[in-house]
Design a protein around this motif. Structure first.
Motif: not given
Length: 435
Positions: A119-131
Motif C-alpha cells: 500500500l502507499d504510505t502518507v505522512v500523517v500531518d496534512n493541511t486542510p483545504p483552503a477556505a
C-alpha cells in the motif's frame, strides 16, 4: 518502465540520506531528552534500548537538545542509549485494503487479519483545504437516527459535536450512526477508551455489517499520550485519503476531550505552562488544527462527528466551549433522559445544526420548527402539569404538546438496533405534525 511515484521518490531520498546518530542524555517522567541529533518538530527518532527499538517523537527543541515523548513503553531505556534520526514524521498505509480493518494509534493492524501488502504510505500531518475551495454544504446526510435527521439535520461535510457527561450514551449513539448512515465509508477513532469496551463496541455495537464498511483506529487509555494524540490524526488522515479519492466519508471520533487530555500531558511534559484548568495553550491550538481538516473539498467530503466528554455535565467546560465555537453544530445528550430509559437521550431543544436551514426543504423546516415549539411549550408548563395546576386552554401550543406527547416521544425514541432512512423520518414527522 518503472513509474516513480512521490512515495517511491521520498523513500529513495531517505535511503541515501546519511544516518544521524545521537544519545539519550536524560529521562524524566514521560520526557526523553536527546543530544547530538538534528530533527524537526514531529520527526520520529529511534532509541536502541535494552528491550529493542523504541520510537520517540520530537515535541520541543533548543539549540543543542531535543525533547521527545515515547510512542511505546520506555522500560529499559537509560541515559547513553544510541538514538537514530529517521528524517521524517509518522507515515501510515492508506488504500481500499483498510476497509473492515482495526488499526492501532500508529496505523498498524491489530485485528489479526492479513498483511496489507504494497500500500502507499502518507505522512500523517496534512493541511486542510483552503477556505475558498470548499464547496458549500447543501445536501443532507442521513444518519439513521430520527431525532437527528429531523431536528438536528446533518449536512454532508458538516462537523457536529456530541456533548455529554460520562455514561449518557455517546458511544452507543455513534455505533447507531455507523450502521445507519448514508455515507460510503466510516472511519471510527476510539481514543482513550477502556480496553474492555473495544471488543464490545466492535462485536455488539458496530456489528459485522457496520465493520465491513468501516475503518476503526484504536488507542486505549493505557497507551502513551503521543499514541493517543496521533490516533486522532491517523484517523483523520485516512478519511482525507478517501475524500481526496472522491468519496463521502463519515469520521467519528470518541472522544475529542481525550485527545485534548493527551495534548495536555504532552504539553506539560515538554515544559509548557498550564493555563485554563491545567490545559496548556497548545491544547486549544490543537483543536482547530484537527477539526478544520474535516469538511468539504472539491473532490469529496468528510462529515465529522466528535464526542465531547464534558466535565460534570457542564457544557461550559474549557474543551466543550472551545469545540462548540469551532464546530458547525452540537448535539446535547441529557442525563435526565438517559436515566428515564429514553434512547437516544438527545435534548433536541439544547441541540442545534448550523446548516439545517440550507439542507432541509421548506416543508421539513416548518414541521421541525413546529415540533420544537411544542416541545418548548411543554417544557415551560411541565411542572404545572405534574402538580395538576395547569389549566387547559391557557396555551394552545402547550395543549397540543400535552395531547401529542406520547406520539412525540415515540417518534424521538429509537432502539439501538433500529435505523430509519431520512426520507421515512421526514414523512413520519410530517404525519405527526399534521395530526
Amino acid at each position: 518502465m518503472t513509474v516513480l511515484t512521490e512515495t517511491r521518490v521520498e523513500r529513495a531520498r531517505l535511503a541515501v540520506r546519511p544516518a544521524q546518530r545521537g544519545r539519550v542524555v536524560g529521562l524524566l517522567g514521560l520526557r526523553v531528552t536527546v543530544a547530538g541529533v538534528s530533527a524537526a518538530l514531529g520527526d520520529l527518532l529511534e532509541v536502541d534500548g535494552a528491550a529493542g527499538i523504541v520510537p520517540i517523537e520530537v515535541v520541543a527543541s533548543d539549540k543543542s537538545l531535543l525533547t521527545c515523548l515515547p510512542l511505546a513503553e520506555t522500560t529499559g531505556l537509560r541515559a547513553g542509549d544510541h538514538v537514530r534520526a529517521t528524517g521524517e514524521g509518522l507515515r501510515i498505509p492508506v488504500g481500499e485494503a483498510l476497509r473492515g480493518r482495526v488499526l492501532d494509534g500508529l496505523g498498524r493492524p491489530i485485528d489479526g487479519g492479513p498483511a496489507f501488502g504494497h500500500l502507499d504510505t502518507v505522512v500523517v500531518d496534512n493541511t486542510p483545504p483552503a477556505a475558498l475551495s470548499r464547496p458549500r454544504i447543501d445536501t443532507q446526510l442521513g444518519l439513521g437516527v430520527r431525532a437527528m435527521d429531523s431536528l438536528i439535520a446533518c449536512g454532508r461535510g458538516q462537523r457536529l459535536g456530541i456533548m455529554a457527561g460520562s455514561g449518557v450514551g455517546k458511544s452507543s449513539l455513534l455505533s447507531m450512526i455507523a450502521r445507519g448512515t448514508d455515507a460510503e465509508i466510516s472511519v471510527i477513532a476510539l481514543i482513550g477508551e477502556r480496553g474492555r469496551e473495544v471488543r464490545e463496541f466492535l462485536e455488539n455495537d458496530l456489528g459485522p455489517e457496520g465493520l465491513a464498511r468501516s475503518i476503526v483506529v484504536v488507542a486505549t487509555s493505557d497507551e502513551p499520550p503521543v499514541v493517543r494524540l496521533r490516533a486522532a490524526f491517523v484517523a483523520t488522515r485516512i478519511a482525507e485519503w478517501f475524500r481526496d479519492s472522491g468519496r463521502h466519508v463519515v469520521l467519528m471520533m470518541d472522544s475529542l476531550t481525550r485527545v485534548a487530555l493527551a495534548q495536555r500531558e504532552i504539553g506539560l511534559s515538554a515544559g509548557e505552562p498550564p493555563a485554563t484548568r491545567g490545559f496548556p495553550p497548545s491544547a486549544f491550538a490543537l483543536l482547530p488544527r484537527l477539526l478544520e481538516r474535516a469538511g468539504t473539498s472539491p473532490e469529496g467530503s468528510i462529515t465529522g462527528l466528535y464526542t465531547v466528554l464534558v466535565e460534570g455535565d457542564d457544557l461550559q467546560d474549557p474543551i466543550g466551549d472551545a469545540a462548540r465555537s469551532i464546530l458547525d453544530g452540537h448535539v446535547v445528550l441529557s442525563r435526565e433522559l438517559a436515566t428515564s430509559a429514553h434512547f437516544p437521550s438527545i435534548d433536541v431543544l439544547e441541540s442545534i445544526s448550523r446548516v439545517a436551514s440550507a439542507i432541509t426543504s421548506p416543508e421539513g423546516k416548518q414541521d421541525a420548527n413546529r415540533l420544537r415549539r411544542l416541545l418548548a411549550a411543554h417544557r415551560s408548563v411541565k411542572e404545572l402539569v405534574e402538580i395538576g395546576a395547569y389549566v387547559a386552554g391557557a396555551d394552545a401550543d402547550a395543549d397540543a404538546a400535552i395531547a401529542l406527547l406520547p406520539q412525540i416521544n415515540a417518534f424521538l425514541r429509537q432502539d439501538m438496533d433500529e435505523t430509519t432512512p431520512a426520507a421515512d423520518t421526514w414523512s413520519a414527522l410530517h404525519e405527526l405534525m399534521a395530526s
